[in-house]
Write a protein that holds these residues in place. Sequence first.
Motif, PDB file in Angstrom:
ATOM      1  N   ASP A   1      87.830  36.447  29.229  1.00  0.00           N
ATOM      2  CA  ASP A   1      87.584  36.664  30.662  1.00  0.00           C
ATOM      3  C   ASP A   1      88.249  35.622  31.562  1.00  0.00           C
ATOM      4  O   ASP A   1      87.720  35.272  32.618  1.00  0.00           O
ATOM      5  CB  ASP A   1      86.069  36.700  30.927  1.00  0.00           C
ATOM      6  CG  ASP A   1      85.712  37.800  31.913  1.00  0.00           C
ATOM      7  OD1 ASP A   1      86.553  38.665  32.166  1.00  0.00           O
ATOM      8  OD2 ASP A   1      84.586  37.770  32.434  1.00  0.00           O
ATOM      9  N   TRP A   2      89.405  35.131  31.142  1.00  0.00           N
ATOM     10  CA  TRP A   2      90.120  34.140  31.941  1.00  0.00           C
ATOM     11  C   TRP A   2      90.640  34.773  33.225  1.00  0.00           C
ATOM     12  O   TRP A   2      90.802  35.992  33.320  1.00  0.00           O
ATOM     13  CB  TRP A   2      91.277  33.539  31.132  1.00  0.00           C
ATOM     14  CG  TRP A   2      92.266  34.539  30.596  1.00  0.00           C
ATOM     15  CD1 TRP A   2      92.196  35.203  29.402  1.00  0.00           C
ATOM     16  CD2 TRP A   2      93.454  35.021  31.235  1.00  0.00           C
ATOM     17  NE1 TRP A   2      93.275  36.044  29.257  1.00  0.00           N
ATOM     18  CE2 TRP A   2      94.071  35.959  30.367  1.00  0.00           C
ATOM     19  CE3 TRP A   2      94.085  34.746  32.446  1.00  0.00           C
ATOM     20  CZ2 TRP A   2      95.262  36.622  30.674  1.00  0.00           C
ATOM     21  CZ3 TRP A   2      95.285  35.405  32.750  1.00  0.00           C
ATOM     22  CH2 TRP A   2      95.852  36.329  31.876  1.00  0.00           C
ATOM     23  N   ASN A   3      90.921  33.907  34.222  1.00  0.00           N
ATOM     24  CA  ASN A   3      91.521  34.395  35.460  1.00  0.00           C
ATOM     25  C   ASN A   3      92.850  33.691  35.713  1.00  0.00           C
ATOM     26  O   ASN A   3      93.169  32.688  35.080  1.00  0.00           O
ATOM     27  CB  ASN A   3      90.565  34.202  36.647  1.00  0.00           C
ATOM     28  CG  ASN A   3      90.175  32.755  36.863  1.00  0.00           C
ATOM     29  OD1 ASN A   3      89.169  32.284  36.324  1.00  0.00           O
ATOM     30  ND2 ASN A   3      90.971  32.038  37.628  1.00  0.00           N
ATOM     31  N   CYS A   4      93.599  34.233  36.663  1.00  0.00           N
ATOM     32  CA  CYS A   4      94.898  33.655  37.051  1.00  0.00           C
ATOM     33  C   CYS A   4      94.718  32.173  37.380  1.00  0.00           C
ATOM     34  O   CYS A   4      93.752  31.790  38.035  1.00  0.00           O
ATOM     35  CB  CYS A   4      95.425  34.407  38.274  1.00  0.00           C
ATOM     36  SG  CYS A   4      96.900  33.690  39.031  1.00  0.00           S
TER      37      CYS A   4
ATOM     38  N   CYS B   1      99.174  35.406  33.320  1.00  0.00           N
ATOM     39  CA  CYS B   1      99.316  36.782  33.799  1.00  0.00           C
ATOM     40  C   CYS B   1     100.626  37.429  33.360  1.00  0.00           C
ATOM     41  O   CYS B   1     100.635  38.577  32.915  1.00  0.00           O
ATOM     42  CB  CYS B   1      99.212  36.828  35.324  1.00  0.00           C
ATOM     43  SG  CYS B   1      97.627  36.232  35.942  1.00  0.00           S
ATOM     44  N   SER B   2     101.745  36.717  33.490  1.00  0.00           N
ATOM     45  CA  SER B   2     103.047  37.325  33.179  1.00  0.00           C
ATOM     46  C   SER B   2     103.132  37.743  31.726  1.00  0.00           C
ATOM     47  O   SER B   2     103.627  38.820  31.408  1.00  0.00           O
ATOM     48  CB  SER B   2     104.181  36.339  33.452  1.00  0.00           C
ATOM     49  OG  SER B   2     104.278  36.094  34.810  1.00  0.00           O
TER      50      SER B   2
ATOM     51  N   SER C   1      99.072  29.567  45.091  1.00  0.00           N
ATOM     52  CA  SER C   1      97.694  29.434  45.565  1.00  0.00           C
ATOM     53  C   SER C   1      97.399  28.034  46.081  1.00  0.00           C
ATOM     54  O   SER C   1      96.726  27.868  47.100  1.00  0.00           O
ATOM     55  CB  SER C   1      96.706  29.806  44.453  1.00  0.00           C
ATOM     56  OG  SER C   1      96.718  31.203  44.272  1.00  0.00           O
TER      57      SER C   1
ATOM     58  N   ARG D   1      87.763  27.055  36.669  1.00  0.00           N
ATOM     59  CA  ARG D   1      86.898  28.045  36.013  1.00  0.00           C
ATOM     60  C   ARG D   1      87.384  28.273  34.575  1.00  0.00           C
ATOM     61  O   ARG D   1      86.587  28.311  33.634  1.00  0.00           O
ATOM     62  CB  ARG D   1      86.890  29.370  36.776  1.00  0.00           C
ATOM     63  CG  ARG D   1      86.106  30.457  36.049  1.00  0.00           C
ATOM     64  CD  ARG D   1      86.007  31.768  36.812  1.00  0.00           C
ATOM     65  NE  ARG D   1      85.309  32.762  35.985  1.00  0.00           N
ATOM     66  CZ  ARG D   1      85.934  33.598  35.144  1.00  0.00           C
ATOM     67  NH1 ARG D   1      87.254  33.575  35.034  1.00  0.00           N
ATOM     68  NH2 ARG D   1      85.224  34.452  34.418  1.00  0.00           N
TER      69      ARG D   1
ATOM     70  N   GLY E   1      96.357  30.477  39.375  1.00  0.00           N
ATOM     71  CA  GLY E   1      96.689  30.207  40.772  1.00  0.00           C
ATOM     72  C   GLY E   1      98.150  29.841  40.971  1.00  0.00           C
ATOM     73  O   GLY E   1      98.670  29.937  42.073  1.00  0.00           O
ATOM     74  N   SER E   2      98.775  29.370  39.888  1.00  0.00           N
ATOM     75  CA  SER E   2     100.178  28.962  39.917  1.00  0.00           C
ATOM     76  C   SER E   2     100.474  28.087  41.140  1.00  0.00           C
ATOM     77  O   SER E   2      99.566  27.528  41.732  1.00  0.00           O
ATOM     78  CB  SER E   2     101.070  30.208  39.872  1.00  0.00           C
ATOM     79  OG  SER E   2     102.395  29.839  39.569  1.00  0.00           O
TER      80      SER E   2
ATOM     81  N   MET F   1      89.922  27.876  40.997  1.00  0.00           N
ATOM     82  CA  MET F   1      90.400  28.965  40.143  1.00  0.00           C
ATOM     83  C   MET F   1      90.822  28.424  38.772  1.00  0.00           C
ATOM     84  O   MET F   1      90.451  28.963  37.736  1.00  0.00           O
ATOM     85  CB  MET F   1      91.638  29.588  40.803  1.00  0.00           C
ATOM     86  CG  MET F   1      91.481  31.006  41.224  1.00  0.00           C
ATOM     87  SD  MET F   1      93.083  31.623  41.787  1.00  0.00           S
ATOM     88  CE  MET F   1      92.954  31.295  43.504  1.00  0.00           C
TER      89      MET F   1
END
Lengths: 189, 290
Positions: free
Chosen positions: B40-43, B10-11, B49, B63, B45-46, B60
């Motif tokens: 279509d990747w997602n965060c 994300c960053s 989460s 996926r 969670g670092s 998360m």
Amino acid sequence: MQLKTRSETFIEEICDIPGGEGIKRCIQCGTCTASCPNADKMDHTPAELIAMARAGMRREVLSSNAMWYCLSCYLCTVRCPRGIKQTGLMHAFESLAMRDGVSYAGSFTPTMYRSFNHFACALGSMPEFGFMTWFYMLSNPLRAWKMIPIALELFRHGRLSIKARRLTPEGTKQLRAILEKAETLGGVT
Amino acid sequence: MRYYTYFPGCSASEGGAKAYNWSAKAVSRVLDVDLAELEDWNCCGSTPSGSVDELGAYCMATRNLALAEKRGLEMVTPCSACYVIFNRTNTYLNGYPPFKAKVNEALAAGNLAYRGTVKVRHLLDILTTDIGYDAIKSRVKKPLAGLKVAPYYGCQVVRPRFGFDDPEYPQSLDKLVLSLGAEPTNFPLKARCCGGSLVLSEEDVALDLIHRLLQSASSNGAECLITVCPLCQTNLDIYQSRVNKKFKTSYRLPVLFFTQLMGIAFGLEEDAIGLRNCIVPIEEVLAKYV
């Protein structure tokens, strides 16, 4: 029915978490405490916390401030002579404390983590500006005021995006379905 | 040409570390590394989460791994936090079959499944191990001779042991600096913590740690630092003025992503590697050497 002693149940709970079983091997050498950059901020040092968990002091462990000062730097984990994954234990204590609603109230870290997770789950991405604004509003709006110079500096250097990255509608739906299902499965253990 | 699946995180993709993404892609092109972004990747969670809801966080992360598995390539990320999360997830999924079954049960709700085969590596590992120092050296157009660089690894690129370098006394970034013609300074705290995300919730705790790092780098003659993690760069660069205020110091150490320093040495355009995104400007230092 045979009742389990208090210590057996908490230690079993921890041992069932992937990576948690190492806690049984602790010899209380204190290497984790000596390695921790934040041990001086903790009401119980990392080694103490392990001893308390093994003594079945569930409530005392989960309401401690110690894990909320863990920086996830993993120094304790690589130095432990018994191969215990202390950083992982800290994360496990945090999530158990959150689930039980007993997480330490003297630090904003639990609120910060919850804010982060809220956006990560809802959007599938981390809109930094939205997340930080949300967190400061929930924790202490006065601190948001102090963050304005930093936000301006970031903006001036093209590093503050208001817009969040969005997944495709199918991706969002898929992530939501997975997380909703996960919620029904009762945690990692 | 070498091919990888690319997970920017994300960053680096839309957040404060876009310059890392730009410079990573720019130097990869020069080095014939193909970084195809995972669709279509997602965060990941670092850390946060996993501290709120462990199972949700693992799902998360998984996926993304399941999506990457379809491509069958190694996945590379420039972010140390994403790197640790994915490797930790792989370790536990493959080490605990009932846990993997549970995560796959959740994934099935999104018509996905993960076998556990995606190897996840840090960009620093790819560039120094797969491509190598000699290949990097051969692309240098503007040797940075004389520039004293403090190589800052931080924590999660080397700890816990998922990796390619020593967890307490890493060398890869030092050697990379050498291959660019610059001089890596001695930096005893090079693999110590910058305060991570606690800079938001416990600012004083983090400022103290950042102060120690700046002191260690500066007292060893560093003119700039390089980092391998968006959060490390953010803490050292953006919070430097707050450290100065709190500790009555006057540090003015530019903090670059290692890929930006590579870009400078490769002679890439300033905008292509996002040099203007640095809060503490690098131009003054570079004027002496480039």
